[in-house]
Design a protein around this motif. Sequence first.
Motif, PDB file in Angstrom:
ATOM      1  N   LEU A 187       0.917  -1.339  -0.125  1.00  0.00           N
ATOM      2  CA  LEU A 187       0.232   0.273  -0.051  1.00  0.00           C
ATOM      3  C   LEU A 187       0.759   1.238   0.038  1.00  0.00           C
ATOM      4  O   LEU A 187       0.505   2.279  -0.779  1.00  0.00           O
ATOM      5  CB  LEU A 187      -1.020  -0.164   1.427  1.00  0.00           C
ATOM      6  CG  LEU A 187      -1.830   1.135   1.303  1.00  0.00           C
ATOM      7  CD1 LEU A 187      -2.778   1.463   0.015  1.00  0.00           C
ATOM      8  CD2 LEU A 187      -2.667   1.185   2.737  1.00  0.00           C
ATOM      9  N   GLY A 188       2.007   1.239   0.826  1.00  0.00           N
ATOM     10  CA  GLY A 188       2.894   2.420   0.784  1.00  0.00           C
ATOM     11  C   GLY A 188       3.507   2.586  -0.602  1.00  0.00           C
ATOM     12  O   GLY A 188       3.611   3.782  -0.779  1.00  0.00           O
ATOM     13  N   VAL A 189       4.164   1.491  -1.215  1.00  0.00           N
ATOM     14  CA  VAL A 189       4.706   1.792  -2.606  1.00  0.00           C
ATOM     15  C   VAL A 189       3.517   2.297  -3.343  1.00  0.00           C
ATOM     16  O   VAL A 189       4.027   3.303  -4.139  1.00  0.00           O
ATOM     17  CB  VAL A 189       5.080   0.395  -3.081  1.00  0.00           C
ATOM     18  CG1 VAL A 189       5.675   0.586  -4.437  1.00  0.00           C
ATOM     19  CG2 VAL A 189       6.176  -0.186  -2.130  1.00  0.00           C
ATOM     20  N   ALA A 190       2.383   1.973  -3.491  1.00  0.00           N
ATOM     21  CA  ALA A 190       1.149   2.361  -4.280  1.00  0.00           C
ATOM     22  C   ALA A 190       0.984   3.961  -4.054  1.00  0.00           C
ATOM     23  O   ALA A 190       0.956   4.568  -5.069  1.00  0.00           O
ATOM     24  CB  ALA A 190      -0.020   1.477  -4.273  1.00  0.00           C
ATOM     25  N   LEU A 191       1.036   4.128  -2.669  1.00  0.00           N
ATOM     26  CA  LEU A 191       0.554   5.582  -2.434  1.00  0.00           C
ATOM     27  C   LEU A 191       1.945   6.660  -2.702  1.00  0.00           C
ATOM     28  O   LEU A 191       1.560   7.457  -3.326  1.00  0.00           O
ATOM     29  CB  LEU A 191       0.437   5.637  -0.902  1.00  0.00           C
ATOM     30  CG  LEU A 191      -0.078   6.929  -0.227  1.00  0.00           C
ATOM     31  CD1 LEU A 191      -1.217   7.545  -0.914  1.00  0.00           C
ATOM     32  CD2 LEU A 191       0.092   6.786   1.265  1.00  0.00           C
ATOM     33  N   ILE A 192       3.011   5.997  -2.555  1.00  0.00           N
ATOM     34  CA  ILE A 192       4.037   6.876  -3.055  1.00  0.00           C
ATOM     35  C   ILE A 192       4.078   7.087  -4.886  1.00  0.00           C
ATOM     36  O   ILE A 192       4.229   8.265  -5.057  1.00  0.00           O
ATOM     37  CB  ILE A 192       5.412   6.344  -2.790  1.00  0.00           C
ATOM     38  CG1 ILE A 192       5.737   6.418  -1.004  1.00  0.00           C
ATOM     39  CG2 ILE A 192       6.589   7.164  -3.292  1.00  0.00           C
ATOM     40  CD1 ILE A 192       5.534   7.722  -0.584  1.00  0.00           C
ATOM     41  N   GLY A 193       3.680   6.214  -5.268  1.00  0.00           N
ATOM     42  CA  GLY A 193       3.722   6.055  -6.772  1.00  0.00           C
ATOM     43  C   GLY A 193       2.460   7.237  -7.392  1.00  0.00           C
ATOM     44  O   GLY A 193       2.553   8.414  -8.059  1.00  0.00           O
ATOM     45  N   VAL A 194       1.325   7.128  -6.482  1.00  0.00           N
ATOM     46  CA  VAL A 194       0.294   8.218  -6.639  1.00  0.00           C
ATOM     47  C   VAL A 194       0.691   9.564  -6.353  1.00  0.00           C
ATOM     48  O   VAL A 194       0.378  10.320  -7.019  1.00  0.00           O
ATOM     49  CB  VAL A 194      -1.278   7.722  -5.786  1.00  0.00           C
ATOM     50  CG1 VAL A 194      -2.280   8.606  -5.944  1.00  0.00           C
ATOM     51  CG2 VAL A 194      -1.465   6.352  -6.620  1.00  0.00           C
ATOM     52  N   ILE A 195       1.258   9.551  -5.286  1.00  0.00           N
ATOM     53  CA  ILE A 195       1.670  11.003  -4.905  1.00  0.00           C
ATOM     54  C   ILE A 195       2.665  11.644  -5.990  1.00  0.00           C
ATOM     55  O   ILE A 195       2.585  12.596  -6.228  1.00  0.00           O
ATOM     56  CB  ILE A 195       2.718  11.054  -3.550  1.00  0.00           C
ATOM     57  CG1 ILE A 195       1.487  10.660  -2.462  1.00  0.00           C
ATOM     58  CG2 ILE A 195       3.097  12.078  -3.251  1.00  0.00           C
ATOM     59  CD1 ILE A 195       2.176  10.479  -1.113  1.00  0.00           C
ATOM     60  N   VAL A 196       3.629  10.882  -6.327  1.00  0.00           N
ATOM     61  CA  VAL A 196       4.309  11.450  -7.646  1.00  0.00           C
ATOM     62  C   VAL A 196       3.647  11.701  -8.760  1.00  0.00           C
ATOM     63  O   VAL A 196       3.952  12.611  -9.266  1.00  0.00           O
ATOM     64  CB  VAL A 196       5.605  10.363  -7.893  1.00  0.00           C
ATOM     65  CG1 VAL A 196       6.443  11.118  -8.734  1.00  0.00           C
ATOM     66  CG2 VAL A 196       6.362  10.154  -6.378  1.00  0.00           C
ATOM     67  N   GLY A 197       2.789  10.826  -9.010  1.00  0.00           N
ATOM     68  CA  GLY A 197       2.024  10.772 -10.446  1.00  0.00           C
ATOM     69  C   GLY A 197       1.031  12.019 -10.436  1.00  0.00           C
ATOM     70  O   GLY A 197       1.155  12.987 -11.336  1.00  0.00           O
TER      71      GLY A 197
END
Length: 219
Positions: A39-49
Motif C-alpha cells: 500500500l505504501g509503495v502504491a501511495l508513493i507512486g500516486v503522490i508522485v504522479g
Amino acid sequence: MASALFVIPLWLDLTAVAIGAIQGAMFAARLTERRIDLLGVALIGVIVGLGGGLLRDILLNQLPAAISDNWYIPVATAAALLGMLLLRVFTRLNGLIIALDAVTIGLFGAIGTSKALAYGVPVVPAIFVGVISAVGGSILRDVALNLPIALMHVGSLYAIAATAGTTLLVVLVAFDVNIVVAATACVIVTTLTRLGSVRYGWSLPEQRALGSWRVWRRA
C-alpha cells in the motif's frame, strides 16, 4: 500578462501521470531498508504522479484536475502497482523511463505556467507555479518518505531544467508567439536540459565550493 491556455489531450496528460507514478513506485520499491508495504509503495507512486498537478491547482485556487475527472486516480494507482510489480522490467528500461520522465517534467511545467498566465498570474509567480507543477511530485515523495529533498542535491537539475523551459515559455508568450509553439519549446528545452544533466553530469556548484572561492582564487 494573460495568455491562451496550453491544453493537451486527456490521454497524454494521463500518460504523463502514469510515468510519474511508475517512477515513484520504483523509487519506493527500491528502499528496502524502509520496509514499505504494498500500500505504501502504491501511495508513493500516486503522490508522485498526481502531486505536481495538485500543488499547481492549489496555488491557483482551482479544483484539482485529479479530483475533477474519474480517470486520474485509477490510472495513477494502476501505474504505481505496475511499476512495483514489474520493477525488474522497468529497471532494464531505465534509460527510456528517464527520457519519458524528462518529457513529463516539461509537459507539467508548460501546463502549469500557461495555466497560471491564463488566470492572470504575473510572469515570475507563473514560472514558479510551472516549476512546482513539474517537480512537486518528487518533493511530496521525499517529504512522505522523510528523506532529504532530492532536487536540492548536487547533480539534480530537475528544477533548473523546469525553470529554463518555463522561462522560455513566458518570454515567447510576451512576444505573442502561439501558446502551442511556446509550450513545445518549453518541453524541448526542459527535456534536453534534464537529459544533459544525466548524460554529462551537469550540476550547480556546491555551497562549500562557493564558500571556498576566495581561497582557491588567490591560489
